[in-house]
Design a protein around this motif. Structure first.
Motif, PDB file in Angstrom:
ATOM      1  N   ASN A  73      29.049  12.132  47.348  1.00 58.18           N
ATOM      2  CA  ASN A  73      27.650  12.528  47.413  1.00 58.18           C
ATOM      3  C   ASN A  73      26.761  11.324  47.705  1.00 58.18           C
ATOM      4  O   ASN A  73      27.047  10.211  47.265  1.00 58.18           O
ATOM      5  CB  ASN A  73      27.211  13.152  46.083  1.00 58.18           C
ATOM      6  CG  ASN A  73      27.898  14.462  45.806  1.00 58.18           C
ATOM      7  OD1 ASN A  73      28.338  15.153  46.719  1.00 58.18           O
ATOM      8  ND2 ASN A  73      28.000  14.823  44.539  1.00 58.18           N
ATOM      9  N   SER A  75      24.023  10.786  46.353  1.00 61.02           N
ATOM     10  CA  SER A  75      23.483  10.330  45.071  1.00 61.02           C
ATOM     11  C   SER A  75      24.410   9.329  44.378  1.00 61.02           C
ATOM     12  O   SER A  75      24.004   8.651  43.441  1.00 61.02           O
ATOM     13  CB  SER A  75      23.214  11.521  44.153  1.00 61.02           C
ATOM     14  OG  SER A  75      24.406  12.232  43.899  1.00 61.02           O
ATOM     15  N   ILE A  76      25.639   9.224  44.847  1.00 64.87           N
ATOM     16  CA  ILE A  76      26.576   8.213  44.330  1.00 64.87           C
ATOM     17  C   ILE A  76      26.686   7.049  45.317  1.00 64.87           C
ATOM     18  O   ILE A  76      26.662   5.886  44.931  1.00 64.87           O
ATOM     19  CB  ILE A  76      27.961   8.830  44.059  1.00 64.87           C
ATOM     20  CG1 ILE A  76      27.856   9.808  42.887  1.00 64.87           C
ATOM     21  CG2 ILE A  76      29.002   7.760  43.785  1.00 64.87           C
ATOM     22  CD1 ILE A  76      29.109  10.601  42.635  1.00 64.87           C
ATOM     23  N   PRO A  79      23.221   4.521  45.608  1.00 60.53           N
ATOM     24  CA  PRO A  79      23.068   3.530  44.541  1.00 60.53           C
ATOM     25  C   PRO A  79      24.220   2.532  44.503  1.00 60.53           C
ATOM     26  O   PRO A  79      24.007   1.353  44.197  1.00 60.53           O
ATOM     27  CB  PRO A  79      23.040   4.372  43.259  1.00 60.53           C
ATOM     28  CG  PRO A  79      22.621   5.729  43.698  1.00 60.53           C
ATOM     29  CD  PRO A  79      23.182   5.885  45.084  1.00 60.53           C
ATOM     30  N   VAL A 118      25.945   5.413  37.453  1.00 59.46           N
ATOM     31  CA  VAL A 118      25.927   6.418  38.532  1.00 59.46           C
ATOM     32  C   VAL A 118      27.345   6.859  38.892  1.00 59.46           C
ATOM     33  O   VAL A 118      27.598   8.049  39.119  1.00 59.46           O
ATOM     34  CB  VAL A 118      25.185   5.864  39.768  1.00 59.46           C
ATOM     35  CG1 VAL A 118      25.454   6.712  40.999  1.00 59.46           C
ATOM     36  CG2 VAL A 118      23.700   5.788  39.492  1.00 59.46           C
TER      37      VAL A 118
END
Length: 122
Positions: A73, A75-76, A79, A118
């Motif tokens: 993802n 979102s991983i 970061p 994360v």
């Protein structure tokens, strides 16, 4: 993240760091930019090998990041890619003899802690 995904992340981060190294080395050869020498600097960018090599490393890093995005993802991945900041500061310190103030150390620690949180899976 799986070991394969970690390897893709590592390749992306390390090639980006290599790109930064060569871009900084080439920029040092280029000299300080001022408005009176803007055209000269733009023309010289394509003649300094370190700058071209740096751009090629950035391209390789982008390819590895794209492959990583096919597996994890955003979102991983995004970061996690911020580890480039940590390694850039270390590169600046060890290679270019740039100082690391305590506030930067605190900031880098927060980045590392954030990346751990994360990517952490229960």
């Amino acid at each position: 993240m799986t070991p394969r995904e970690c390897c893709l992340l590592l390749v992306s981060v390390m090639t980006s760091i290599a790109g930064q190294f060569f871009l900084k080395t080439g920029a040092n050869k280029l000299g300080k930019f001022i408005t009176e020498n803007d055209i000269t600097h733009i023309n010289r960018i394509i003649t300094i090998p370190e700058l071209i090599i740096g751009l090629l490393f950035y391209a390789l890093g982008a390819l590895a990041y794209i492959l990583l995005l096919t597996r994890v993802n955003l979102s991983i991945a995004a970061p996690s890619a911020s580890l480039v900041y940590v390694f850039s500061v270390l590169l600046g310190y060890f290679v270019f003899k740039e100082p690391i103030p305590i506030t930067r150390i605190v900031g880098l620690s927060l980045i590392i802690g954030g990346v751990i949180l994360v990517v952490w899976k229960k």
